[in-house]
Scaffold this motif. Structure first.
Motif, PDB file in Angstrom:
ATOM      1  N   GLY A  33       5.759-136.324 -25.015  1.00  0.00           N
ATOM      2  CA  GLY A  33       7.104-136.095 -25.532  1.00  0.00           C
ATOM      3  C   GLY A  33       7.838-135.131 -24.619  1.00  0.00           C
ATOM      4  O   GLY A  33       7.259-134.549 -23.691  1.00  0.00           O
ATOM      5  N   PRO A  34       9.140-134.937 -24.837  1.00  0.00           N
ATOM      6  CA  PRO A  34       9.917-134.017 -23.998  1.00  0.00           C
ATOM      7  C   PRO A  34       9.281-132.636 -23.925  1.00  0.00           C
ATOM      8  O   PRO A  34       8.787-132.107 -24.926  1.00  0.00           O
ATOM      9  N   VAL A  35       9.293-132.036 -22.738  1.00  0.00           N
ATOM     10  CA  VAL A  35       8.729-130.699 -22.529  1.00  0.00           C
ATOM     11  C   VAL A  35       9.825-129.678 -22.803  1.00  0.00           C
ATOM     12  O   VAL A  35      10.826-129.630 -22.082  1.00  0.00           O
ATOM     13  N   LEU A  36       9.629-128.870 -23.842  1.00  0.00           N
ATOM     14  CA  LEU A  36      10.673-127.953 -24.303  1.00  0.00           C
ATOM     15  C   LEU A  36      10.536-126.557 -23.731  1.00  0.00           C
ATOM     16  O   LEU A  36      11.490-125.771 -23.790  1.00  0.00           O
ATOM     17  N   CYS A  37       9.365-126.212 -23.196  1.00  0.00           N
ATOM     18  CA  CYS A  37       9.186-124.856 -22.684  1.00  0.00           C
ATOM     19  C   CYS A  37       8.091-124.835 -21.630  1.00  0.00           C
ATOM     20  O   CYS A  37       7.044-125.484 -21.796  1.00  0.00           O
ATOM     21  N   VAL A  38       8.320-124.114 -20.550  1.00  0.00           N
ATOM     22  CA  VAL A  38       7.299-123.871 -19.522  1.00  0.00           C
ATOM     23  C   VAL A  38       7.284-122.372 -19.223  1.00  0.00           C
ATOM     24  O   VAL A  38       8.345-121.757 -19.101  1.00  0.00           O
ATOM     25  N   ARG A  39       6.080-121.783 -19.128  1.00  0.00           N
ATOM     26  CA  ARG A  39       5.960-120.355 -18.863  1.00  0.00           C
ATOM     27  C   ARG A  39       4.735-120.083 -17.997  1.00  0.00           C
ATOM     28  O   ARG A  39       3.604-120.435 -18.365  1.00  0.00           O
ATOM     29  N   TRP A  40       4.938-119.448 -16.836  1.00  0.00           N
ATOM     30  CA  TRP A  40       3.832-119.018 -15.989  1.00  0.00           C
ATOM     31  C   TRP A  40       3.191-117.776 -16.586  1.00  0.00           C
ATOM     32  O   TRP A  40       3.877-116.907 -17.145  1.00  0.00           O
ATOM     33  N   ALA A  41       1.883-117.664 -16.447  1.00  0.00           N
ATOM     34  CA  ALA A  41       1.196-116.421 -16.799  1.00  0.00           C
ATOM     35  C   ALA A  41       1.583-115.338 -15.797  1.00  0.00           C
ATOM     36  O   ALA A  41       1.981-115.632 -14.661  1.00  0.00           O
ATOM     37  N   HIS A  42       1.485-114.065 -16.216  1.00  0.00           N
ATOM     38  CA  HIS A  42       1.858-112.971 -15.323  1.00  0.00           C
ATOM     39  C   HIS A  42       0.975-112.939 -14.076  1.00  0.00           C
ATOM     40  O   HIS A  42       1.406-112.469 -13.021  1.00  0.00           O
ATOM     41  N   SER A  43      -0.242-113.415 -14.192  1.00  0.00           N
ATOM     42  CA  SER A  43      -1.130-113.445 -13.040  1.00  0.00           C
ATOM     43  C   SER A  43      -0.758-114.550 -12.070  1.00  0.00           C
ATOM     44  O   SER A  43      -1.217-114.555 -10.928  1.00  0.00           O
ATOM     45  N   GLY A  44       0.046-115.509 -12.494  1.00  0.00           N
ATOM     46  CA  GLY A  44       0.392-116.645 -11.667  1.00  0.00           C
ATOM     47  C   GLY A  44      -0.689-117.699 -11.598  1.00  0.00           C
ATOM     48  O   GLY A  44      -0.544-118.717 -10.911  1.00  0.00           O
TER      49      GLY A  44
END
Length: 947
Positions: free
Chosen positions: A78-89
């Motif tokens: 389904g549509p991707v509503l949020c993406v977030r990298w971890a602080h460590s990358g």
């Protein structure tokens, strides 16, 4: 500042040929901690990872080195509503409409052609773990500091907390009553904040995952139609900026700034013409004075807002106006924002399927501090995070500062650094963008006209403004900021006052149609120069009188040698240090003699007048500005009232006699004069009210928000609401307070934001004036310390009113007797006390606290005290008291709105029946009131269903 909108950053239908593909909405964007790549999520159910260098560097864009699109991830349905990298990358988390959270890790073997399309992944990412549990769309994600936790929220009204190391589910919180559409973490990891369609922001403690506070006021009239309610926590931990708030009963769209500890929202960011969808703080703290120390008075933050009015605004907390406003650069609402970790680049995505980038120069974001300074500053919170699971660790990549300092001209296309010390584990690819130390700033042209020798003017047929008639349209933002866009065919350089923020709008040659962009800026450049390419295809006359390629940042006055600056009343006068000492014989104004015919005024004053000092100063409530008074000017001139911001005098006023007291809030300043008069000023120095003649000098003067309190030496109490310019109640005497105990003296005074005064006496009693009863009431009494189990004064004293509450703080002040000879009311031997001593004292104390919380407008303390009171009744088994309390909060059995006006359904902002649910839960757990509670719970459930 340069604005870039690369047309090749897009999500599209992969079943259609690329040239025929339709641009789909982008819901989320986030920047990798090394600033080398960004991740986007869109309607095509894909996560796409892009290089940032081709976005920011035109040469890299043309050469396609490094490649623009690095990877497409296709595991979501389904549509991707949020993406977030971890602080460590190290990891990337994505949340989707398919109710699933995917955590991705780098896989060198996953490169190659994307199945079912013509796309090729030049770097590989594999899904590490699939997190399931949400029962509807996952709308937002957030990694906690140090990646200790991952929080997710969704349209199932639930908050999930996952371990950031094992990715196991730790906690489910389901106390929101509507879709949860935003989540963020406190930068020290002590709190988690969520925002929901139930028109509230809730703050949760991470130590026990219980609710710390709930903020509702700014969101009472907010619309429920927004796709997201993304909020952000400032890097200094002091504020939360929440989206989708309103003022003026929903007619003014704002972003609400919530203050830590008090959890109140008194600051609003006003100017957007439609709902604010997302707020995003710059990850760096900023120093007001770059050469000053890292301390609270010298710290500010930068926050960006994205709105449904298709504009982006950037604010700095030390200024009342936005730094910059970008209008009409998108065709549909802004859905997400993300700052680069260098703190100089802002990425924005819109539902029109485009990405916009605002790249700032170092001078435009002056005072940026390194992350080490932020880490040092956050130590003041003394929060110790929970221990890391044994055998786990996050390997943190190179910091953005080191990345910027060690830039290399070589383009890195391989994965060179191993993670966790192994060559076969997860690796992080670092694409290092080479940047010059000094950039040239070029002006933005309306109608899509490019700048620079290599830019050609797009054909008129493809111009976004070609269908509009010639003319000018004006748009306003905030206080006096406006944007003017010309639709004529002549290129016009945008020059909004007080300083033209020269911006370059770069459109890729691959764009289907150019995008017109309009900007505004108010950066404080002082006297610095900006380089402008002299070989530009724009009228040089637009730059002003200086036509040699350089110009001053501020406008020049004709014939002057210095740029003009905004004038302030007294700002050109240097500040002088004044020694603070009493003025002999200046403690009070002369009183009339017996022969003057004013014998009625010769009564002995109840209270002593304060000493008249040579210099008085007070800090403005909630800020760093100062309001001062000089009673001994160096030149022997008149007495002065002065408002100082930093080292500059903003305004002054000359007065006929010495000033004895001063006070100031963000709404007004007040000076009490020796002759018994009071002057009230606005923050800009305007007199908000006529000079008040009180008849006798002021003994005490206090202020809070819009309320001002004065107690005169003759014993008269005055309280005014400065905003409405009305008295809260007629002047009343403090004589009843002084006569409540023998030899009682006033030791301190204060006033609450709702206008309720507080007077603490040496007798150990605190009083307030209740305008509903036109009477003084006791809101605190040391008497309760003799037997009440709920006496707060027995606990460790914390002078922070904001952290304890006004009633608890007041009891802490009453804990210690003022006079050492004061003794207890009863002997210390417990055997001499009556049988019901402790129970009666505790109940009486709690009932007094309930009334005090009402008078002093402390809702949280009212609720806390009510639950403690119910627990005491349940423990003692007092059925009659329990029934009476239940009936008070239940109200009439067949009550409906408008039928019975004698009973109000709410108290202190809480629904009485909602409070009753908590009370009945406590009664149900007792041994003697279980049956009573269950019967009323059934009745309450039926009444709520009927509603």
């Amino acid at each position: 500042m340069k604005f870039t909108k690369p047309a090749w950053v897009m999500h599209h239908d992969n079943t259609v040929k690329a040239e025929e593909a339709k641009r789909l909405s982008i819901f989320s964007v986030h920047v990798h901690p090394d600033d080398s790549r960004i991740a986007t999520g869109g309607l095509d159910a894909r996560v796409r990872i892009w290089s940032t260098k081709p976005i920011l560097n035109e040469a890299a864009e043309i050469s396609n080195k490094p490649p623009k699109l690095l990877c497409s991830l296709t595991m979501h349905s389904g549509p991707v509503l949020c993406v977030r990298w971890a602080h460590s990358g190290k990891w990337l988390a994505s949340g989707s409409d398919d109710q699933v959270i995917m955590v991705w890790d780098h896989d060198p073997n996953a490169k190659g052609r994307v199945w079912g399309s013509d796309e090729v992944n030049v770097e590989g990412w594999k899904f590490l773990k699939r997190l399931v549990g949400h029962e509807s769309d996952v709308t937002d994600l957030a990694w906690s500091p140090g990646d200790r936790y991952l929080a997710s929220v969704g349209l199932d009204s639930q908050i999930f907390v996952w371990c950031g190391f094992t990715l196991d589910r730790l906690r489910v919180i389901n106390q929101h009553q509507g879709f949860v559409k935003g989540v963020c973490w406190d930068p020290v990891g002590e709190f988690l904040a969520t925002q929901s369609d139930d028109r509230s922001v809730k703050i949760w403690r991470t130590k026990d995952w219980e609710q710390e506070a709930e903020v509702r006021k700014p969101f009472e009239d907010s619309p429920g139609s927004t796709f997201f309610r993304r909020l952000s926590w400032s890097p200094d931990g002091a504020h939360i900026t929440a989206s989708n708030a309103t003022n003026n009963k929903g007619y003014v769209f704002i972003a609400a700034v919530i203050t830590r500890a008090t959890w109140t929202s008194e600051i609003s960011l006003v100017g957007h013409e439609n709902t604010v969808e997302v707020a995003c703080y710059n990850p760096h703290i900023f120093l007001r004075n770059p050469t000053g120390p890292v301390q609270t008075s010298n710290i500010c933050s930068v926050v960006a807002l994205g709105s449904d009015d298709r504009s982006v605004s950037v604010w700095q907390t030390k200024s009342a106006r936005p730094l910059i406003v970008a209008k009409e650069v998108f065709e549909r609402p802004i859905l997400d924002l993300s700052w680069s970790w260098s703190g100089r680049t802002l990425y924005a995505v819109s539902s029109d399927g485009t990405l916009g980038v605002l790249d700032f120069e170092a001078e435009e974001l002056e005072g940026i501090a390194p992350f080490s300074a932020q880490k040092q500053y956050l130590h003041k919170f003394d929060f110790v995070p929970p221990p890391i699971p044994e055998g786990y660790s996050h390997d943190v990549p190179v910091t953005p500062q080191a990345q910027c300092q060690n830039q290399s001209s070589q383009v890195h296309t391989g994965f060179e650094q191993a993670v966790n010390g192994t060559s076969t584990g997860e690796r992080v690819n670092k694409l290092v963008a080479k940047r010059k130390d000094k950039k040239r700033i070029q002006p933005t042209l309306v109608n899509g006209s490019g700048s620079g020798p290599s830019t050609s003017k797009p054909p008129a047929a493809s111009s976004s403004s070609s269908s509009k008639p010639n003319g000018t349209s004006s748009h306003s933002f905030g206080d006096g900021l406006s944007t003017t866009a010309s639709t004529s065919s002549t290129p016009i350089l945008l020059q909004p006052p007080p300083l033209t923020a020269v911006a370059k709008s770069k459109q890729s040659s691959h764009a289907a149609s150019p995008v017109s962009s309009t900007f505004q800026s108010a950066f404080p450049f002082n006297d610095d120069f900006m380089d402008i390419d002299s070989n530009m295809e724009v009228p040089i006359e637009s730059l002003g009188s200086n036509v040699k390629g350089k110009r001053k940042a501020d406008s020049w006055e004709e014939g002057s040698s210095k740029p003009s600056k905004s004038r302030t009343l007294g700002g050109d006068r240097p500040r002088e240090a004044v020694e603070v000492k009493p003025i002999p014989g200046g403690s009070r104004a002369p009183r009339p003699s017996e022969g003057d015919g004013w014998g009625i005024l010769r009564n002995v004053d109840l209270l002593p007048a304060p000493s008249t000092l040579t210099f008085l100063s007070t800090k403005v409530e909630g800020g760093e500005d100062l309001f001062e008074a000089k009673n001994a000017p160096a030149d022997g001139g008149p007495y002065e009232a002065i408002y100082v911001s930093g080292n500059k005098t903003q305004w002054l006023d000359y007065l006929p006699c010495p000033v004895v007291l001063v006070t100031a809030t963000s709404a007004f300043c007040a000076a009490a004069l020796q002759d018994g008069s009071v002057n009230v000023y606005s923050p800009t120095g305007r007199r908000l009210m006529p000079t008040l003649a009180l008849g006798s000098p002021c003994a005490f003067m206090e202020s809070s928000k819009n309320s001002l309190m004065v107690v005169t030496t003759s014993g008269q109490l005055h309280v005014w609401d400065i905003k409405s310019q009305k008295a809260a109640f007629p002047p009343t005497s403090v004589l009843p307070v002084l006569q409540s105990a023998s030899q009682s003296q006033i030791v301190s005074t204060s006033i609450r934001p709702n206008g309720s005064p507080i007077i603490q006496c040496s007798s150990g009693i605190a009083f307030s004036y209740d305008s509903n009863f036109f009477s003084w009431v006791k809101v605190g009494d040391r008497w309760w310390s003799e037997g009440s189990d709920a006496w707060q004064g027995r606990q460790r004293v914390n002078t922070q009113v904001n952290s304890r509450g006004i009633v608890a703080s007041m009891e802490g002040d009453l804990r210690t007797p003022v006079h050492p000879d004061e003794r207890s009311y009863l002997p210390p031997d417990d055997t001499s006390k009556p049988t019901w001593w402790s129970t009666a004292m505790t109940l009486g104390h709690l009932e007094t606290r309930l009334h005090a919380a009402k008078v002093l407008d402390s809702p949280q303390e009212f609720k806390q005290t009510l639950l403690v009171y119910a627990k005491k009744i349940a423990d003692e088994g007092f059925r009659a008291k329990a029934e009476e309390l239940i009936k008070e909060f239940f109200g009439p059995l067949y009550w409906r709105p408008g039928r019975d006006d004698q009973w109000t359904p709410s108290v202190m902002g809480f629904s009485k029946r909602d409070l009753l649910k908590d009370v009945l839960t406590i009664f149900a757990r007792s041994k003697t009131l279980t049956k009573l509670a269950m019967d009323w719970q059934d009745l309450l459930k039926k009444a709520c269903n009927d509603d």
